[in-house]
Design a protein around this motif. Sequence first.
Motif, PDB file in Angstrom:
ATOM      1  N   ASP A   1     -19.470  -3.901  27.745  1.00 17.14           N
ATOM      2  CA  ASP A   1     -20.317  -2.718  27.490  1.00 17.14           C
ATOM      3  C   ASP A   1     -20.855  -2.700  26.061  1.00 17.14           C
ATOM      4  OD1 ASP A   1     -19.776  -1.820  30.087  1.00 17.14           O
ATOM      5  OD2 ASP A   1     -17.970  -0.764  29.421  1.00 17.14           O
ATOM      6  N   VAL A   2     -21.276  -3.859  25.561  1.00 15.70           N
ATOM      7  CA  VAL A   2     -21.841  -3.941  24.211  1.00 15.70           C
ATOM      8  C   VAL A   2     -23.226  -3.292  24.217  1.00 15.70           C
ATOM      9  CG1 VAL A   2     -22.599  -5.495  22.370  1.00 15.70           C
ATOM     10  CG2 VAL A   2     -20.585  -6.071  23.749  1.00 15.70           C
ATOM     11  N   LYS A   3     -23.431  -2.339  23.307  1.00  8.63           N
ATOM     12  CA  LYS A   3     -24.710  -1.634  23.249  1.00  8.63           C
ATOM     13  C   LYS A   3     -25.060  -1.288  21.805  1.00  8.63           C
ATOM     14  CE  LYS A   3     -24.052   0.498  27.771  1.00  8.63           C
ATOM     15  NZ  LYS A   3     -23.565   1.679  28.476  1.00  8.63           N
ATOM     16  N   ALA A   4     -26.310  -1.529  21.442  1.00  9.49           N
ATOM     17  CA  ALA A   4     -26.789  -1.077  20.140  1.00  9.49           C
ATOM     18  C   ALA A   4     -26.872   0.437  20.166  1.00  9.49           C
ATOM     19  CB  ALA A   4     -28.154  -1.684  19.835  1.00  9.49           C
ATOM     20  N   ALA A   5     -26.494   1.057  19.038  1.00  8.24           N
ATOM     21  CA  ALA A   5     -26.509   2.522  18.964  1.00  8.24           C
ATOM     22  C   ALA A   5     -27.558   3.018  17.983  1.00  8.24           C
ATOM     23  CB  ALA A   5     -25.125   3.039  18.577  1.00  8.24           C
ATOM     24  N   GLY A   6     -28.520   2.158  17.633  1.00  4.72           N
ATOM     25  CA  GLY A   6     -29.622   2.575  16.773  1.00  4.72           C
ATOM     26  C   GLY A   6     -29.503   2.062  15.358  1.00  4.72           C
ATOM     27  N   ASP A   7     -30.626   2.068  14.643  1.00  4.63           N
ATOM     28  CA  ASP A   7     -30.637   1.712  13.231  1.00  4.63           C
ATOM     29  C   ASP A   7     -30.166   2.911  12.414  1.00  4.63           C
ATOM     30  OD1 ASP A   7     -31.594  -0.757  13.915  1.00  4.63           O
ATOM     31  OD2 ASP A   7     -33.686  -0.239  13.572  1.00  4.63           O
ATOM     32  N   LEU A   8     -29.802   2.647  11.165  1.00  5.41           N
ATOM     33  CA  LEU A   8     -29.194   3.672  10.341  1.00  5.41           C
ATOM     34  C   LEU A   8     -30.008   3.955   9.081  1.00  5.41           C
ATOM     35  CD1 LEU A   8     -25.611   2.232  10.692  1.00  5.41           C
ATOM     36  CD2 LEU A   8     -26.517   4.214  11.863  1.00  5.41           C
ATOM     37  N   PRO A   9     -29.957   5.207   8.587  1.00  7.61           N
ATOM     38  CA  PRO A   9     -30.744   5.554   7.404  1.00  7.61           C
ATOM     39  C   PRO A   9     -30.120   5.077   6.095  1.00  7.61           C
ATOM     40  CG  PRO A   9     -29.512   7.477   8.175  1.00  7.61           C
ATOM     41  CD  PRO A   9     -29.305   6.381   9.185  1.00  7.61           C
ATOM     42  N   GLN A  10     -28.791   4.858   6.056  1.00  4.32           N
ATOM     43  CA  GLN A  10     -28.150   4.434   4.823  1.00  4.32           C
ATOM     44  C   GLN A  10     -28.414   2.958   4.535  1.00  4.32           C
ATOM     45  OE1 GLN A  10     -26.506   5.943   7.321  1.00  4.32           O
ATOM     46  NE2 GLN A  10     -25.270   7.636   6.582  1.00  4.32           N
ATOM     47  N   GLY A  11     -28.339   2.601   3.259  1.00  4.51           N
ATOM     48  CA  GLY A  11     -28.512   1.215   2.886  1.00  4.51           C
ATOM     49  C   GLY A  11     -29.956   0.758   3.055  1.00  4.51           C
ATOM     50  N   GLU A  12     -30.180  -0.530   2.809  1.00  7.17           N
ATOM     51  CA  GLU A  12     -31.521  -1.086   2.974  1.00  7.17           C
ATOM     52  C   GLU A  12     -31.788  -1.509   4.410  1.00  7.17           C
ATOM     53  OE1 GLU A  12     -31.406  -3.670  -0.788  1.00  7.17           O
ATOM     54  OE2 GLU A  12     -30.034  -1.980  -0.777  1.00  7.17           O
ATOM     55  N   ASP A  13     -30.744  -1.703   5.171  1.00 10.81           N
ATOM     56  CA  ASP A  13     -30.881  -2.098   6.565  1.00 10.81           C
ATOM     57  C   ASP A  13     -29.534  -1.865   7.229  1.00 10.81           C
ATOM     58  OD1 ASP A  13     -32.097  -2.981   8.818  1.00 10.81           O
ATOM     59  OD2 ASP A  13     -32.276  -5.080   8.201  1.00 10.81           O
ATOM     60  N   GLY A  14     -29.541  -1.590   8.526  1.00 14.56           N
ATOM     61  CA  GLY A  14     -28.266  -1.348   9.188  1.00 14.56           C
ATOM     62  C   GLY A  14     -28.384  -1.262  10.687  1.00 14.56           C
ATOM     63  N   VAL A  15     -27.264  -1.465  11.357  1.00 19.42           N
ATOM     64  CA  VAL A  15     -27.195  -1.421  12.815  1.00 19.42           C
ATOM     65  C   VAL A  15     -25.875  -0.774  13.213  1.00 19.42           C
ATOM     66  CG1 VAL A  15     -27.146  -2.773  14.941  1.00 19.42           C
ATOM     67  CG2 VAL A  15     -28.542  -3.539  13.033  1.00 19.42           C
ATOM     68  N   ALA A  16     -25.915   0.052  14.240  1.00 16.80           N
ATOM     69  CA  ALA A  16     -24.688   0.606  14.814  1.00 16.80           C
ATOM     70  C   ALA A  16     -24.546   0.083  16.241  1.00 16.80           C
ATOM     71  CB  ALA A  16     -24.739   2.130  14.816  1.00 16.80           C
ATOM     72  N   LEU A  17     -23.317  -0.122  16.666  1.00 17.29           N
ATOM     73  CA  LEU A  17     -23.097  -0.568  18.040  1.00 17.29           C
ATOM     74  C   LEU A  17     -21.817   0.013  18.593  1.00 17.29           C
ATOM     75  CD1 LEU A  17     -21.394  -3.974  18.168  1.00 17.29           C
ATOM     76  CD2 LEU A  17     -22.540  -3.378  16.045  1.00 17.29           C
ATOM     77  N   ARG A  18     -21.768   0.091  19.894  1.00 15.70           N
ATOM     78  CA  ARG A  18     -20.569   0.525  20.602  1.00 15.70           C
ATOM     79  C   ARG A  18     -20.200  -0.545  21.618  1.00 15.70           C
ATOM     80  NH1 ARG A  18     -18.919   5.523  19.592  1.00 15.70           N
ATOM     81  NH2 ARG A  18     -20.341   6.945  18.529  1.00 15.70           N
ATOM     82  N   LEU A  19     -18.914  -0.704  21.853  1.00  8.12           N
ATOM     83  CA  LEU A  19     -18.430  -1.663  22.833  1.00  8.12           C
ATOM     84  C   LEU A  19     -17.033  -1.267  23.260  1.00  8.12           C
ATOM     85  CD1 LEU A  19     -17.515  -4.977  20.931  1.00  8.12           C
ATOM     86  CD2 LEU A  19     -18.000  -2.825  19.786  1.00  8.12           C
ATOM     87  N   THR A  20     -16.503  -1.968  24.227  1.00  5.84           N
ATOM     88  CA  THR A  20     -15.189  -1.643  24.765  1.00  5.84           C
ATOM     89  C   THR A  20     -14.278  -2.856  24.694  1.00  5.84           C
ATOM     90  OG1 THR A  20     -16.184  -0.065  26.320  1.00  5.84           O
ATOM     91  CG2 THR A  20     -13.941  -0.806  26.793  1.00  5.84           C
ATOM     92  N   LEU A  21     -13.099  -2.667  24.107  1.00  3.32           N
ATOM     93  CA  LEU A  21     -12.080  -3.709  24.082  1.00  3.32           C
ATOM     94  C   LEU A  21     -11.253  -3.585  25.350  1.00  3.32           C
ATOM     95  CD1 LEU A  21     -10.319  -5.920  22.728  1.00  3.32           C
ATOM     96  CD2 LEU A  21      -9.052  -4.062  21.618  1.00  3.32           C
ATOM     97  N   VAL A  22     -11.165  -4.666  26.114  1.00  4.11           N
ATOM     98  CA  VAL A  22     -10.420  -4.657  27.371  1.00  4.11           C
ATOM     99  C   VAL A  22      -9.053  -5.288  27.140  1.00  4.11           C
ATOM    100  CG1 VAL A  22     -10.404  -5.340  29.795  1.00  4.11           C
ATOM    101  CG2 VAL A  22     -12.578  -4.880  28.642  1.00  4.11           C
ATOM    102  N   MET A  23      -8.011  -4.477  27.254  1.00  4.31           N
ATOM    103  CA  MET A  23      -6.645  -4.972  27.104  1.00  4.31           C
ATOM    104  C   MET A  23      -6.089  -5.314  28.478  1.00  4.31           C
ATOM    105  SD  MET A  23      -6.243  -4.708  23.838  1.00  4.31           S
ATOM    106  CE  MET A  23      -4.472  -4.987  23.675  1.00  4.31           C
ATOM    107  N   ASP A  24      -5.443  -6.487  28.577  1.00  2.00           N
ATOM    108  CA  ASP A  24      -4.911  -6.941  29.868  1.00  2.00           C
ATOM    109  C   ASP A  24      -5.997  -6.892  30.941  1.00  2.00           C
ATOM    110  OD1 ASP A  24      -2.346  -7.103  28.703  1.00  2.00           O
ATOM    111  OD2 ASP A  24      -1.994  -4.985  29.138  1.00  2.00           O
ATOM    112  N   PRO A  25      -7.049  -7.726  30.795  1.00  2.00           N
ATOM    113  CA  PRO A  25      -8.204  -7.646  31.708  1.00  2.00           C
ATOM    114  C   PRO A  25      -7.896  -8.126  33.126  1.00  2.00           C
ATOM    115  CG  PRO A  25      -8.420  -9.529  30.263  1.00  2.00           C
ATOM    116  CD  PRO A  25      -7.195  -8.780  29.802  1.00  2.00           C
TER     117      PRO A  25
END
Length: 248
Positions: A169-193
């Motif tokens: 479930d890797v997904k970009a969560a948008g660019d960010l206003p801080q810094g000169e450039d940035g990226v946010a993302l969300r994903l899920t760690l699967v334990m014992d898949p």
Amino acid sequence: MSKANVQRRVAVAAVALMAVGLAGCADEPGEGAAAVKGASSQRREPSLLVLSQDQLEQAVVDARDLPGVWVEEIGAGSQGPGNGVIFAVPRTNTQPTACAAVSAAVDGASSYAPVGSVQRTIGLKGRSAILTLVSYRSADAPRVIDELRTALRSCTGYQAGPTKATYEDVKAAGDLPQGEDGVALRLTLVMDPHDDALKVPVNVIVERHGSVVATYKAVSDDTHTPAIVPAALVDAQSKVLDVAAHSG
């Protein structure tokens, strides 16, 4: 499964996630550094002030910058706990390799060899995150963000490192206003898949301030609640880095 058991498993997952990050970043530094040398010559970037290891350590946010914040050193670097722990990560550490930049970013790293790095557990008002600051050569720092943004266009899940940590479930969560450039993302760690897999929400914010790339990683303590990096922490750390990146 009871709520108490789920919470215990999530706590274990959070510790495992931190361990995966530290182990993954230190794997095969020579191969990653060699790959970086060729990539760095592909295009010219504006010259940026490159922070030394000592300057990077001094740039970690503290209570003077953000009242109530707490900071703990983690890892085992050659220059002290949490210092010098990040290395270039070979693309072959991740399957599929199209997700290599995402996998490295989750660990606070990239395919480029750092000039210096620090990694800390940092928290505010009951929330915590793993903070990683990496100083790069001036031409390499912008490419770290560029390659991560490109990878997020096609990466939806991957396995990484010797333990084959599994993310989905890797997904970009948008660019960010801080810094000169940035990226946010969300994903899920699967334990014992396999049967009764535990799926842990993870939030990662990556920002560039001059030659420094700051990565904030938060892990949810509830499988049904999104992970959140404290916004006040990002704001305060960004201000400190902006000053450091443009001083001297």
